[in-house]
Design a protein around this motif. Structure first.
Motif, mmCIF file in Angstrom:
data_model
loop_
_atom_site.group_PDB
_atom_site.id
_atom_site.type_symbol
_atom_site.label_atom_id
_atom_site.label_comp_id
_atom_site.label_asym_id
_atom_site.label_seq_id
_atom_site.Cartn_x
_atom_site.Cartn_y
_atom_site.Cartn_z
ATOM 1 N N GLU A 81 0.820 -1.221 0.000
ATOM 2 C CA GLU A 81 0.000 0.000 0.000
ATOM 3 C C GLU A 81 0.853 1.270 0.000
ATOM 4 O O GLU A 81 0.649 2.164 -0.832
ATOM 5 N N ASP A 82 1.830 1.339 0.915
ATOM 6 C CA ASP A 82 2.616 2.570 1.035
ATOM 7 C C ASP A 82 3.488 2.824 -0.186
ATOM 8 O O ASP A 82 3.681 3.970 -0.593
ATOM 9 N N THR A 83 4.019 1.763 -0.784
ATOM 10 C CA THR A 83 4.838 1.923 -1.990
ATOM 11 C C THR A 83 3.981 2.471 -3.125
ATOM 12 O O THR A 83 4.362 3.428 -3.798
ATOM 13 N N CYS A 84 2.798 1.864 -3.312
ATOM 14 C CA CYS A 84 1.914 2.310 -4.403
ATOM 15 C C CYS A 84 1.428 3.733 -4.158
ATOM 16 O O CYS A 84 1.492 4.578 -5.062
ATOM 17 N N VAL A 85 0.952 4.001 -2.927
ATOM 18 C CA VAL A 85 0.468 5.354 -2.613
ATOM 19 C C VAL A 85 1.602 6.365 -2.852
ATOM 20 O O VAL A 85 1.395 7.409 -3.471
ATOM 21 N N GLY A 86 2.797 6.024 -2.398
ATOM 22 C CA GLY A 86 3.949 6.922 -2.544
ATOM 23 C C GLY A 86 4.249 7.244 -3.999
ATOM 24 O O GLY A 86 4.317 8.413 -4.389
ATOM 25 N N PHE A 87 4.395 6.207 -4.808
ATOM 26 C CA PHE A 87 4.744 6.459 -6.211
ATOM 27 C C PHE A 87 3.576 7.110 -6.973
ATOM 28 O O PHE A 87 3.810 7.864 -7.915
ATOM 29 N N LEU A 88 2.359 6.819 -6.548
ATOM 30 C CA LEU A 88 1.220 7.510 -7.176
ATOM 31 C C LEU A 88 1.256 9.001 -6.832
ATOM 32 O O LEU A 88 0.991 9.846 -7.684
ATOM 33 N N VAL A 132 -1.757 -2.941 -6.063
ATOM 34 C CA VAL A 132 -1.486 -2.964 -4.626
ATOM 35 C C VAL A 132 -1.529 -4.413 -4.147
ATOM 36 O O VAL A 132 -2.509 -5.116 -4.374
#
Lengths: 161, 124
Positions: B18-25, B42
């Motif tokens: 979740e945090d990786t995807c949210v971050g790069f988004l 995710v």
């Protein structure tokens, strides 16, 4: 094409040194991505602490049922024969937010008025995207060097026989 | 880094927690195209390995993707597929996640690079 074993050996030596340097750069780049992402994720955690645990989650990000939108960041390739063995280099293009053209502001998925912590987190992740492109360039170069070493080994075998 | 509005290059895709995807988004890499296909996935504890594998293969086939980012712990689950991808395009980058620090010994590219230092090959 080199026609003597000593020429091939010299070329292999320089390529192996280049390979070692690229391995170091590759690892360093990943560690930098880790450091930057950790800083960004810490700020995401602070935002969750201030705004509620569900304020930053996958529930806010668009799904397949959402309206289509374009990425603000794209990667473009350019030829660079002089400075690279791979012969090309990627670079990052960042588009301006322009809703009419499909370039939306990702911050607004999470809050209409994004808090400072979330804005600062975004800055870290933007930096991380730049590091990712840098990492991809290192990786492409690494693969090109490995390919060239393999080809030189074949040439060396033919010369020795 | 250039600032353009007319030129469109290729995409960076993400497979991660979740945090990786949210971050790069937040970093601006996310896109949902006209066919409603996102360039991110995710992964959570309920995600099946086959779903990750299918998504990764789908990203490999898409010609508008130039870089695939995947958390190293997710990459470990589909290592055979990642090892089988030897082409430089799209570039597959294994990145660390919040819970799993980067481990160079697991990275597919670095393992291949280490394989180049075969003592028999190095003898003149």
């Amino acid at each position: 094409m080199p026609n003597q074993v000593s020429d091939v050996n010299n070329l292999l030596d320089s390529l192996y040194l280049e390979l070692l340097d690229l391995i170091e750069q590759h690892t360093e780049c990943r560690i930098n991505i880790e450091r930057i992402n950790n800083a960004g994720q810490l700020l995401l955690a602070k935002t969750r602490y201030n705004q509620g645990s569900n304020s930053i989650s996958t529930a806010q990000i668009p799904t397949e049922n959402s309206e289509d939108f374009k990425a603000l960041c794209n990667v473009e390739k350019e030829l660079d024969i002089e400075n690279t063995i791979a012969g090309e280099k990627k670079h990052l293009i960042r588009h301006k937010v322009e809703k009419s053209q499909g370039y939306v502001e990702p911050l607004h998925w999470f809050a209409a008025l994004p808090p400072t912590t979330l804005r600062n987190a975004t800055e870290y992740f933007k930096k991380s995207v730049e590091l990712v492109v840098q990492g991809a360039n290192i990786q492409t170069e690494l693969l090109a060097v490995m390919d060239k070493i393999e080809r030189l080994k074949q040439i060396k075998k033919q010369l020795v026989l | 880094m250039a600032l353009h509005s007319a030129i469109r290059g290729k995409l960076i895709s993400v497979i991660g927690d979740e945090d990786t995807c949210v971050g790069f988004l937040l970093g601006g890499v996310g896109e949902i195209n006209k066919n409603r296909h996102p360039n991110f996935m995710v992964v959570d504890k309920n995600t099946a390995v086959s779903e990750i594998e299918d998504c990764f293969k789908r990203f490999l086939k898409r010609d508008d993707i130039d870089i695939i980012l995947i958390n190293q712990n997710c990459a470990e689950l589909i290592r055979h597929v990642i090892d089988a991808h030897t082409s430089p395009v799209p570039a597959v980058l294994e990145i660390p996640s919040k819970d799993h620090p980067y481990d160079a010994s697991k990275d597919s590219i670095l393992r291949r690079a280490r394989g180049m230092f075969n003592p028999e090959d190095l003898v003149r």
